[in-house]
Design a protein around this motif. Structure first.
Motif, PDB file in Angstrom:
ATOM      1  N   GLU A   1       0.829  -1.202   0.000  1.00 51.33           N
ATOM      2  CA  GLU A   1       0.000   0.000   0.000  1.00 51.33           C
ATOM      3  C   GLU A   1       0.867   1.256   0.000  1.00 51.33           C
ATOM      4  N   GLU A   2       1.977   1.197   0.704  1.00 51.03           N
ATOM      5  CA  GLU A   2       2.886   2.354   0.730  1.00 51.03           C
ATOM      6  C   GLU A   2       3.420   2.649  -0.665  1.00 51.03           C
ATOM      7  N   ALA A   3       3.813   1.595  -1.394  1.00 51.99           N
ATOM      8  CA  ALA A   3       4.328   1.791  -2.747  1.00 51.99           C
ATOM      9  C   ALA A   3       3.263   2.385  -3.660  1.00 51.99           C
TER      10      ALA A   3
ATOM     11  N   THR B   1       2.845   6.000  -2.978  1.00 57.71           N
ATOM     12  CA  THR B   1       3.975   6.751  -3.524  1.00 57.71           C
ATOM     13  C   THR B   1       3.788   7.001  -5.016  1.00 57.71           C
ATOM     14  N   VAL B   2       3.395   5.959  -5.743  1.00 60.87           N
ATOM     15  CA  VAL B   2       3.188   6.107  -7.183  1.00 60.87           C
ATOM     16  C   VAL B   2       2.072   7.109  -7.455  1.00 60.87           C
ATOM     17  N   ALA B   3       0.965   7.000  -6.735  1.00 65.09           N
ATOM     18  CA  ALA B   3      -0.127   7.957  -6.929  1.00 65.09           C
ATOM     19  C   ALA B   3       0.338   9.376  -6.651  1.00 65.09           C
TER      20      ALA B   3
ATOM     21  N   LEU C   1      -1.694  13.550 -12.150  1.00 62.23           N
ATOM     22  CA  LEU C   1      -3.134  13.583 -11.879  1.00 62.23           C
ATOM     23  C   LEU C   1      -3.487  13.072 -10.490  1.00 62.23           C
ATOM     24  N   GLY C   2      -2.478  12.668  -9.721  1.00 61.41           N
ATOM     25  CA  GLY C   2      -2.648  12.449  -8.294  1.00 61.41           C
ATOM     26  C   GLY C   2      -3.376  11.189  -7.877  1.00 61.41           C
ATOM     27  N   ARG C   3      -3.417  10.174  -8.727  1.00 65.55           N
ATOM     28  CA  ARG C   3      -4.086   8.927  -8.353  1.00 65.55           C
ATOM     29  C   ARG C   3      -3.561   7.787  -9.202  1.00 65.55           C
ATOM     30  N   LEU C   4      -3.910   6.577  -8.823  1.00 68.79           N
ATOM     31  CA  LEU C   4      -3.674   5.422  -9.677  1.00 68.79           C
ATOM     32  C   LEU C   4      -4.653   5.451 -10.841  1.00 68.79           C
ATOM     33  N   GLY C   5      -4.245   4.853 -11.955  1.00 71.18           N
ATOM     34  CA  GLY C   5      -5.179   4.689 -13.051  1.00 71.18           C
ATOM     35  C   GLY C   5      -6.240   3.656 -12.706  1.00 71.18           C
ATOM     36  N   GLN C   6      -7.360   3.744 -13.366  1.00 72.16           N
ATOM     37  CA  GLN C   6      -8.405   2.741 -13.279  1.00 72.16           C
ATOM     38  C   GLN C   6      -8.465   1.976 -14.600  1.00 72.16           C
ATOM     39  N   PRO C   7      -8.864   0.705 -14.571  1.00 76.05           N
ATOM     40  CA  PRO C   7      -8.949  -0.035 -15.831  1.00 76.05           C
ATOM     41  C   PRO C   7      -9.760   0.685 -16.901  1.00 76.05           C
TER      42      PRO C   7
END
Length: 247
Positions: free
Chosen positions: A199-201, A204-206, A211-217
């Protein structure tokens, strides 16, 4: 009329994550979709059910693409079911635990290359022979070919091969109006990503993504749908990095 009404599509690795989102989006846009899955028949059946409930058409075909001949059998079966081919999306990729080059055995390397690179070559070869004019081929790569990470050398090597396959196929098929492009997702919120990262990793990526987040499918599926549809007609030989701006 929906953008892909009457089009016949094949998606490899369509039972989960990005692949599922692509299947559902193409079907929503009117395509008749055949997708492959390797092991999880329940997940594949769930995709079929979800697409049907949304008013679309999707059929799952089991294919372990690391096995010799599996890619060709998949394409023959899909072509027979669909009655032709207008769209191919190469998305299949095997899960594996990150492993240093020093500790990577040949079996792992061969499996990753077989599923990612060889099966993509064989499905594109089928498309080159059988796809109708003005078709679309989209190959799914990764941000990691330009932003490498430790422990994923076979994966990155196989995806690099896919990117070069795209470039050559675009040259060879352009005279028939067939476009061939790569989409390279960044960190995308799937079970596979969460199963191999803390979760920490992920936070960090987000945090370093503009755009400040993980991508969604669905973010990736929307890019694929654009390339697959009529508005993507003037793009070929390109690598579209669907990364939220990270690279």
């Amino acid at each position: 009329m929906a953008a892909l009404e009457g089009k016949a599509a094949v998606v490899t690795g369509g039972s989960r994550g990005i692949g599922r989102a692509i299947v559902e989006r193409l079907a929503r846009d009117g395509a008749d979709v055949v997708f492959s899955f390797a092991q999880n028949a329940d997940a594949a059946a769930e995709v079929e059910r979800a697409v049907k409930e949304a008013g679309g058409n999707a059929r799952a075909i089991r294919a372990e693409l690391a096995d010799p001949g599996a890619a060709e059998r998949l394409m023959d079966a899909a072509g027979g079911h669909l009655g032709g081919l207008d769209l191919l999306v190469n998305n299949a990729a095997p899960g594996f635990a990150p492993t240093s080059i020093a500790d990577t055995d040949e079996e792992l390397y061969d499996r990753v290359m077989a599923v990612n690179a060889k099966s993509a070559f064989l499905t594109v070869r089928y498309a080159a022979r059988h796809m109708r004019d003005n078709g679309r081929i989209v190959n799914i790569s990764t941000l990691n070919t330009v932003r490498p990470a430790r422990g994923i050398a076979p994966y990155v090597a196989s995806k690099g091969a896919i990117e070069q396959l795209t470039a050559v196929a675009a040259l060879e098929l352009g005279a028939r109006g067939i476009t061939v492009n790569t989409v390279s997702p960044g960190a995308t919120d799937t079970d596979l990503l969460r199963g191999t990262n803390s979760e920490e990793a992920l936070r960090t990526v987000a945090g370093i993504t503009p755009l400040g987040r993980l991508g969604q499918p669905a973010d990736v599926a929307d890019v694929v749908a654009f390339l697959a549809g009529p508005d993507g007609r003037w793009l070929t030989g390109q690598n579209i990095r669907a990364t939220g701006g990270i690279a």
